[in-house]
Design a protein around this motif. Structure first.
Motif, PDB file in Angstrom:
ATOM      1  N   GLU A   1      -0.039   6.730  -1.207  1.00 43.62           N
ATOM      2  CA  GLU A   1      -0.312   7.576  -2.111  1.00 43.62           C
ATOM      3  C   GLU A   1      -1.971   6.819  -1.832  1.00 43.62           C
ATOM      4  O   GLU A   1      -2.771   6.690  -2.368  1.00 43.62           O
ATOM      5  CB  GLU A   1      -0.574   7.287  -3.532  1.00 43.62           C
ATOM      6  CG  GLU A   1       0.218   8.991  -4.183  1.00 43.62           C
ATOM      7  CD  GLU A   1       2.390   8.208  -4.139  1.00 43.62           C
ATOM      8  OE1 GLU A   1       1.743   6.982  -3.712  1.00 43.62           O
ATOM      9  OE2 GLU A   1       2.994   8.625  -3.687  1.00 43.62           O
TER      10      GLU A   1
ATOM     11  N   LYS B   1       9.808  -0.897  -3.000  1.00 41.24           N
ATOM     12  CA  LYS B   1       8.319   0.099  -3.126  1.00 41.24           C
ATOM     13  C   LYS B   1       8.601   0.911  -1.636  1.00 41.24           C
ATOM     14  O   LYS B   1       8.495   0.129  -1.044  1.00 41.24           O
ATOM     15  CB  LYS B   1       7.661   0.116  -4.028  1.00 41.24           C
ATOM     16  CG  LYS B   1       7.642   0.175  -5.045  1.00 41.24           C
ATOM     17  CD  LYS B   1       5.902  -0.756  -5.553  1.00 41.24           C
ATOM     18  CE  LYS B   1       6.329  -0.297  -7.207  1.00 41.24           C
ATOM     19  NZ  LYS B   1       5.203  -0.548  -7.802  1.00 41.24           N
ATOM     20  N   SER B   2       8.421   2.436  -1.610  1.00 46.79           N
ATOM     21  CA  SER B   2       7.995   2.625  -0.062  1.00 46.79           C
ATOM     22  C   SER B   2       6.387   2.238   0.345  1.00 46.79           C
ATOM     23  O   SER B   2       5.566   2.745  -0.795  1.00 46.79           O
ATOM     24  CB  SER B   2       8.024   3.889  -0.122  1.00 46.79           C
ATOM     25  OG  SER B   2       7.471   4.834  -0.821  1.00 46.79           O
ATOM     26  N   GLY B   3       6.467   2.349   1.848  1.00 46.28           N
ATOM     27  CA  GLY B   3       4.841   1.754   1.761  1.00 46.28           C
ATOM     28  C   GLY B   3       4.603   0.542   2.903  1.00 46.28           C
ATOM     29  O   GLY B   3       5.825  -0.387   2.691  1.00 46.28           O
TER      30      GLY B   3
ATOM     31  N   ASP C   1       4.518  -5.018  -5.616  1.00 44.56           N
ATOM     32  CA  ASP C   1       5.719  -4.735  -5.543  1.00 44.56           C
ATOM     33  C   ASP C   1       6.916  -5.677  -6.461  1.00 44.56           C
ATOM     34  O   ASP C   1       7.102  -6.192  -5.289  1.00 44.56           O
ATOM     35  CB  ASP C   1       6.143  -4.555  -4.465  1.00 44.56           C
ATOM     36  CG  ASP C   1       7.506  -3.929  -4.485  1.00 44.56           C
ATOM     37  OD1 ASP C   1       7.979  -3.629  -5.217  1.00 44.56           O
ATOM     38  OD2 ASP C   1       7.983  -3.675  -2.972  1.00 44.56           O
TER      39      ASP C   1
ATOM     40  N   ARG D   1       1.033  -1.287  -0.405  1.00 44.34           N
ATOM     41  CA  ARG D   1      -0.281  -0.100   0.233  1.00 44.34           C
ATOM     42  C   ARG D   1       1.270   1.069   0.216  1.00 44.34           C
ATOM     43  O   ARG D   1       2.048   1.206   0.841  1.00 44.34           O
ATOM     44  CB  ARG D   1      -1.147  -0.128   1.499  1.00 44.34           C
ATOM     45  CG  ARG D   1      -1.729   1.401   1.014  1.00 44.34           C
ATOM     46  CD  ARG D   1      -2.419   1.236   2.092  1.00 44.34           C
ATOM     47  NE  ARG D   1      -1.464   2.403   3.662  1.00 44.34           N
ATOM     48  CZ  ARG D   1      -1.251   2.049   4.474  1.00 44.34           C
ATOM     49  NH1 ARG D   1      -2.433   1.450   5.322  1.00 44.34           N
ATOM     50  NH2 ARG D   1      -0.192   2.590   5.217  1.00 44.34           N
ATOM     51  N   THR D   2       0.645   1.873  -1.284  1.00 46.78           N
ATOM     52  CA  THR D   2       2.399   2.968  -1.095  1.00 46.78           C
ATOM     53  C   THR D   2       1.387   4.351  -0.696  1.00 46.78           C
ATOM     54  O   THR D   2       0.208   4.412  -0.472  1.00 46.78           O
ATOM     55  CB  THR D   2       1.739   3.353  -2.660  1.00 46.78           C
ATOM     56  OG1 THR D   2       0.532   3.818  -3.067  1.00 46.78           O
ATOM     57  CG2 THR D   2       2.120   2.525  -3.157  1.00 46.78           C
TER      58      THR D   2
END
Length: 88
Positions: free
Chosen positions: A32, A43-45, A38, A29-30
């Protein structure tokens, strides 16, 4: 004596089994508030790990485990895109 490297383990939210991180697929879950797969694992989140098969995804959705670990509601169209992405 050579150093033995530790293999990072993660738990699949579907089958609840500990497996090596490389064998699992990360769902993130990003920041945003978008839920996506991913493939890089970087990826960040907030992330959750799933075995790359439909059974584990179904168990994670049915038991609301994926929603709980990502801390957000998951819409049916996102579930369908996850199902398509895991089958690749």
């Amino acid at each position: 004596m050579p150093k033995v490297k530790k293999v990072p383990l993660r738990m699949c939210v579907g089958c609840q089994e500990m497996k090596p991180k490389r064998e699992l697929t990360r769902v993130v879950r990003t920041p945003e508030e978008k839920v996506e797969i991913d493939f890089t694992g970087k990826k960040s989140g907030r992330g959750a790990y799933l075995c790359p098969n439909a059974d584990c995804l179904q168990k994670a959705i049915k038991g609301k485990r994926l929603e709980r670990s990502l801390e957000c509601a998951i819409s049916p169209d996102i579930i369908e895109s996850l199902r398509q992405g895991l089958m690749k």
